[in-house]
Scaffold this active site. Structure first.
Site, PDB file in Angstrom:
ATOM      1  N   THR A  39      -2.982   8.020  -6.054  1.00 22.98           N
ATOM      2  CA  THR A  39      -2.095   6.890  -5.386  1.00 22.98           C
ATOM      3  C   THR A  39      -0.517   6.861  -5.901  1.00 22.98           C
ATOM      4  O   THR A  39      -0.456   7.214  -7.082  1.00 22.98           O
ATOM      5  CB  THR A  39      -2.893   5.310  -5.833  1.00 22.98           C
ATOM      6  N   ASP A  40       0.310   6.145  -5.093  1.00 23.25           N
ATOM      7  CA  ASP A  40       1.695   5.984  -5.760  1.00 23.25           C
ATOM      8  C   ASP A  40       1.686   5.011  -6.689  1.00 23.25           C
ATOM      9  O   ASP A  40       2.735   4.969  -7.450  1.00 23.25           O
ATOM     10  CB  ASP A  40       2.643   5.634  -4.527  1.00 23.25           C
ATOM     11  N   GLU A  41       0.518   4.103  -6.925  1.00 23.91           N
ATOM     12  CA  GLU A  41       0.605   3.030  -7.968  1.00 23.91           C
ATOM     13  C   GLU A  41       0.857   3.539  -9.318  1.00 23.91           C
ATOM     14  O   GLU A  41       1.155   2.775 -10.224  1.00 23.91           O
ATOM     15  CB  GLU A  41      -0.613   2.298  -7.552  1.00 23.91           C
ATOM     16  N   ILE A  77     -20.904   9.378  -9.051  1.00 23.60           N
ATOM     17  CA  ILE A  77     -20.321  10.387  -9.790  1.00 23.60           C
ATOM     18  C   ILE A  77     -20.264  10.079 -11.082  1.00 23.60           C
ATOM     19  O   ILE A  77     -19.659  10.709 -12.037  1.00 23.60           O
ATOM     20  CB  ILE A  77     -18.867  10.521  -9.279  1.00 23.60           C
ATOM     21  N   LYS A  90      -6.359   5.350 -12.394  1.00 17.89           N
ATOM     22  CA  LYS A  90      -6.079   6.203 -11.435  1.00 17.89           C
ATOM     23  C   LYS A  90      -5.003   7.414 -12.173  1.00 17.89           C
ATOM     24  O   LYS A  90      -5.135   8.547 -12.135  1.00 17.89           O
ATOM     25  CB  LYS A  90      -5.261   5.846 -10.164  1.00 17.89           C
ATOM     26  N   ASP A  95       0.185 -15.990  -7.095  1.00 23.16           N
ATOM     27  CA  ASP A  95       0.651 -14.577  -7.142  1.00 23.16           C
ATOM     28  C   ASP A  95      -0.535 -13.722  -7.723  1.00 23.16           C
ATOM     29  O   ASP A  95      -1.040 -14.164  -8.986  1.00 23.16           O
ATOM     30  CB  ASP A  95       1.963 -14.205  -7.714  1.00 23.16           C
ATOM     31  N   TYR A 124      -6.489  -0.934 -12.173  1.00 22.42           N
ATOM     32  CA  TYR A 124      -6.714   0.195 -11.174  1.00 22.42           C
ATOM     33  C   TYR A 124      -5.854   1.281 -11.319  1.00 22.42           C
ATOM     34  O   TYR A 124      -6.148   2.468 -11.481  1.00 22.42           O
ATOM     35  CB  TYR A 124      -6.366  -0.538  -9.637  1.00 22.42           C
TER      36      TYR A 124
HETATM   37  P1  NAD Z   1     -12.635   2.590  -0.705  1.00 21.59           P
HETATM   38  O1  NAD Z   1     -13.027   1.649  -1.531  1.00 21.59           O
HETATM   39  O2  NAD Z   1     -12.671   2.426   0.895  1.00 21.59           O
HETATM   40  O3  NAD Z   1     -13.673   3.879  -0.727  1.00 21.59           O
HETATM   41  C1  NAD Z   1     -14.323   4.320  -1.673  1.00 21.59           C
HETATM   42  C2  NAD Z   1     -15.576   5.203  -1.621  1.00 21.59           C
HETATM   43  O4  NAD Z   1     -16.184   5.502  -2.834  1.00 21.59           O
HETATM   44  C3  NAD Z   1     -16.754   4.188  -0.870  1.00 21.59           C
HETATM   45  O5  NAD Z   1     -17.454   4.934  -0.126  1.00 21.59           O
HETATM   46  C4  NAD Z   1     -17.703   4.083  -2.486  1.00 21.59           C
HETATM   47  O6  NAD Z   1     -19.020   3.881  -1.996  1.00 21.59           O
HETATM   48  C5  NAD Z   1     -17.428   5.157  -3.037  1.00 21.59           C
HETATM   49  N1  NAD Z   1     -17.729   5.258  -4.437  1.00 21.59           N
HETATM   50  C6  NAD Z   1     -17.230   4.317  -5.380  1.00 21.59           C
HETATM   51  N2  NAD Z   1     -17.820   4.602  -6.657  1.00 21.59           N
HETATM   52  C7  NAD Z   1     -18.641   5.668  -6.489  1.00 21.59           C
HETATM   53  C8  NAD Z   1     -19.454   6.329  -7.427  1.00 21.59           C
HETATM   54  N3  NAD Z   1     -19.623   5.914  -8.649  1.00 21.59           N
HETATM   55  N4  NAD Z   1     -20.136   7.508  -7.125  1.00 21.59           N
HETATM   56  C9  NAD Z   1     -19.733   7.779  -5.622  1.00 21.59           C
HETATM   57  N5  NAD Z   1     -19.217   7.369  -4.552  1.00 21.59           N
HETATM   58  C10 NAD Z   1     -18.647   6.179  -5.046  1.00 21.59           C
HETATM   59  O7  NAD Z   1     -11.095   3.505  -0.998  1.00 21.59           O
HETATM   60  P2  NAD Z   1     -10.219   4.115  -0.075  1.00 21.59           P
HETATM   61  O8  NAD Z   1      -9.092   3.085   0.098  1.00 21.59           O
HETATM   62  O9  NAD Z   1     -10.855   4.821   1.076  1.00 21.59           O
HETATM   63  O10 NAD Z   1      -9.548   5.128  -1.159  1.00 21.59           O
HETATM   64  C11 NAD Z   1      -9.968   6.384  -1.450  1.00 21.59           C
HETATM   65  C12 NAD Z   1      -9.371   7.203  -2.346  1.00 21.59           C
HETATM   66  O11 NAD Z   1      -7.998   7.091  -1.871  1.00 21.59           O
HETATM   67  C13 NAD Z   1      -9.431   6.567  -3.650  1.00 21.59           C
HETATM   68  O12 NAD Z   1      -9.467   7.417  -4.650  1.00 21.59           O
HETATM   69  C14 NAD Z   1      -8.112   5.810  -3.832  1.00 21.59           C
HETATM   70  O13 NAD Z   1      -7.620   5.466  -5.033  1.00 21.59           O
HETATM   71  C15 NAD Z   1      -7.071   6.655  -2.878  1.00 21.59           C
HETATM   72  N6  NAD Z   1      -6.066   6.082  -2.441  1.00 21.59           N
HETATM   73  C16 NAD Z   1      -6.125   4.997  -1.550  1.00 21.59           C
HETATM   74  C17 NAD Z   1      -5.234   4.097  -0.806  1.00 21.59           C
HETATM   75  C18 NAD Z   1      -5.292   3.231   0.089  1.00 21.59           C
HETATM   76  O14 NAD Z   1      -4.082   2.886   0.652  1.00 21.59           O
HETATM   77  N7  NAD Z   1      -6.583   2.868   0.423  1.00 21.59           N
HETATM   78  C19 NAD Z   1      -3.697   4.981  -0.931  1.00 21.59           C
HETATM   79  C20 NAD Z   1      -3.615   5.945  -1.828  1.00 21.59           C
HETATM   80  C21 NAD Z   1      -4.826   6.632  -2.498  1.00 21.59           C
HETATM   81  O1  DAU Z   2      -0.211   1.962  -2.873  1.00 17.15           O
HETATM   82  C1  DAU Z   2      -1.405   2.526  -2.704  1.00 17.15           C
HETATM   83  C2  DAU Z   2      -2.543   1.492  -3.000  1.00 17.15           C
HETATM   84  O2  DAU Z   2      -2.546   0.662  -1.836  1.00 17.15           O
HETATM   85  C3  DAU Z   2      -3.803   1.917  -3.100  1.00 17.15           C
HETATM   86  O3  DAU Z   2      -3.904   2.919  -4.060  1.00 17.15           O
HETATM   87  C4  DAU Z   2      -4.806   0.959  -3.272  1.00 17.15           C
HETATM   88  O4  DAU Z   2      -5.960   1.577  -3.172  1.00 17.15           O
HETATM   89  C5  DAU Z   2      -4.864   0.351  -2.115  1.00 17.15           C
HETATM   90  O5  DAU Z   2      -5.791  -1.088  -2.216  1.00 17.15           O
HETATM   91  C6  DAU Z   2      -3.676  -0.623  -1.795  1.00 17.15           C
HETATM   92  O6  DAU Z   2      -3.034  -1.277  -2.924  1.00 17.15           O
HETATM   93  P1  DAU Z   2      -2.436  -2.706  -2.645  1.00 17.15           P
HETATM   94  O7  DAU Z   2      -2.539  -3.540  -3.777  1.00 17.15           O
HETATM   95  O8  DAU Z   2      -0.912  -2.349  -2.473  1.00 17.15           O
HETATM   96  O9  DAU Z   2      -2.930  -3.065  -1.369  1.00 17.15           O
HETATM   97  P2  DAU Z   2      -3.658  -4.542  -0.774  1.00 17.15           P
HETATM   98  O10 DAU Z   2      -4.150  -4.473   0.605  1.00 17.15           O
HETATM   99  O11 DAU Z   2      -4.689  -5.139  -1.808  1.00 17.15           O
HETATM  100  O12 DAU Z   2      -2.076  -5.425  -0.926  1.00 17.15           O
HETATM  101  C7  DAU Z   2      -0.990  -5.024  -0.085  1.00 17.15           C
HETATM  102  C8  DAU Z   2      -0.031  -6.103  -0.596  1.00 17.15           C
HETATM  103  O13 DAU Z   2      -0.371  -7.493  -0.050  1.00 17.15           O
HETATM  104  C9  DAU Z   2       0.134  -6.410  -2.161  1.00 17.15           C
HETATM  105  O14 DAU Z   2       1.440  -6.805  -2.136  1.00 17.15           O
HETATM  106  C10 DAU Z   2      -0.691  -7.714  -2.364  1.00 17.15           C
HETATM  107  C11 DAU Z   2      -0.471  -8.327  -1.138  1.00 17.15           C
HETATM  108  N1  DAU Z   2      -1.785  -9.364  -0.718  1.00 17.15           N
HETATM  109  C12 DAU Z   2      -2.940  -8.596  -0.586  1.00 17.15           C
HETATM  110  C13 DAU Z   2      -4.087  -9.508  -0.328  1.00 17.15           C
HETATM  111  C14 DAU Z   2      -5.383  -8.694  -0.398  1.00 17.15           C
HETATM  112  C15 DAU Z   2      -1.537 -10.438  -0.169  1.00 17.15           C
HETATM  113  O15 DAU Z   2      -0.391 -10.998  -0.301  1.00 17.15           O
HETATM  114  N2  DAU Z   2      -2.713 -11.237   0.045  1.00 17.15           N
HETATM  115  C16 DAU Z   2      -3.919 -10.753   0.141  1.00 17.15           C
HETATM  116  O16 DAU Z   2      -4.941 -11.482   0.202  1.00 17.15           O
END
Ligand code: NAD
Ligand code: DAU
Length: 349
Positions: free
Chosen positions: A130-132, A60, A159, A285, A155
């Protein structure tokens, strides 16, 4: 109906692709994904044979490529998930997040606007966020759609920026957009850099469980299948220009969640109760670590009738069972560059 789903080979994207293919056999679904370390076509092996599914490998951040793709396919809608998604990686390499999440989103907006022109009847650009973006809460309150943006990590800043660009294309150019901001997802096919799959993998291998800080940070967890369903509801029924929060009303401190996960793992692995919890290791942390997220999703429930379908206890158990039953998937995605990532992120922390 022909929908372009970006990031469809990732965690949430693969569930969204599966949901739309299974539910709307008369839609054509094109999955555009660069296949970064987080994208994996094995996530879609159960649906890739369907006649209404197409995969395009592409980036993209390549504006010319997107223009050609949109001109060729006449998409009716876009569901945009492609992103760099891991907070820790955004701390070590922020620029990659600006390029993919901000520039990539603007490229998609430009392509949709250029190719759709004035013919916007039935068109929709749906941006998944995302809620972040809302920042961090204290001990009470919840994020609503009116909460001011206050991102802290590279990040979440990327977003937040992409959300602003999507709204700008609506307000300035009349592009029919909708945005949703979701809380932490969990479930099958999540890359084991995120808390739950990382800890499941480490427990299986009896490796330390690196808890950041005191483990007191709070997240609001939603089963990824419920997120995919919410995306379907918002894509079809959401109002243009609106934002919808998606969450499970399911707050857990990290340490409480980890203890629950350890208990489930002990049972499933036939280990003595308490064995997995002994692996907990408190480490330095995360920089700028947000204390608490909690989503108020009452607008989505009230206006569009969406509610989560299962309890966290059930969803987490299903998730653990999935990882235990898919050890080949897990070992494939944790081979190669994953080892290097793990050493850089955790050794000496
Ligand atoms: P992910 O990292 O598992 O997947 C991201 C995908 O995007 C991958 O398949 C990757 O290959 C593709 N991608 C990355 N860069 C690209 C590029 N330049 N062109 C085309 N494709 C590309 O992410 P996820 O956890 O599935 O999150 C998906 C979406 O949802 C993101 O926009 C993220 O911000 C949002 N989101 C995630 C969470 C969560 O908890 N994981 C929560 C809220 C919102
Ligand atoms: O809130 C939505 C977001 O949730 C999405 O937008 C992001 O894409 C997704 O990655 C996620 O972000 P977080 O940072 O909340 O998720 P993560 O799983 O990385 O971490 C969850 C919590 O656990 C956070 O407080 C950090 C903590 N953590 C995480 C890792 C990887 C640890 O304590 N140890 C770890 O090794």
């Amino acid at each position: 109906m022909h929908i372009l789903i970006t990031g469809g080979a990732g965690f949430i994207g693969s569930h969204v692709v599966r949901h739309f293919l299974n539910r709307y056999a008369d839609y054509t679904i094109t999955n555009l994904d660069k296949l970064t370390y987080a994208g994996n076509l094995a996530n879609l092996s159960d649906v890739e044979h369907l006649p209404n599914y197409r995969f395009v490998k592409g980036d993209i951040t390549d504006a010319d490529f997107l223009m050609r793709l949109f001109a060729e396919h006449h998409f009716d809608g876009v569901i945009h998930l492609a992103a760099e998604s891991h907070v820790d990686r955004s701390i070590t390499n922020p620029t990659a997040f600006v390029v993919t999440n901000v520039l990539g989103t603007v490229n998609l907006l430009n392509a949709a606007r250029a190719i759709w022109g004035a013919n916007l009847e039935g068109k929709r650009f749906y941006h998944i966020s995302t809620d972040e973006v809302y920042g961090s809460l204290g001990s009470d309150g919840m994020f609503t759609e009116e909460t001011s943006y206050d991102p802290h990590s590279p990040y979440s800043a990327s977003k937040a920026s992409s959300d602003h660009f999507v709204r700008a294309w609506h307000d300035t150019f009349g592009l029919p957009v909708v945005i949703s901001n979701c809380s932490n997802n969990y479930g099958s096919f999540q890359f084991p850099e995120k808390l739950i799959p990382l800890f499941i993998n480490n427990i299986i291998q009896k490796k330390p469980l690196p808890v950041y800080g005191k483990g007191e940070n709070i997240r609001d967890w939603l089963w990824v299948v419920d997120h995919a369903h919410a995306i379907d509801v918002i894509y079809h029924q959401g109002k243009n220009g609106e934002t919808y929060n998606i969450g499970g009303h399911n707050e857990w401190s990290n340490i409480a969640l980890i203890r629950l996960l350890c208990r489930i793992m002990d049972t499933k692995l036939g280990r003595a109760v308490g064995e997995s919890e002994k692996l907990v290791s408190y480490v330095t942390d995360r920089a700028g670590h947000d204390l608490r997220y909690a989503i108020d999703s009452s607008k989505l429930q009230r206006e569009l009738g969406w509610i989560p379908s299962i309890t966290f206890a059930k969803g987490l158990e299903l998730t653990v069972e999935w990882y235990l039953g898919n050890s080949e998937w897990l070992s494939n995605v944790t081979s190669g560059s994953y080892q290097h990532y793990y050493e850089e992120m955790y050794c000496g922390r």
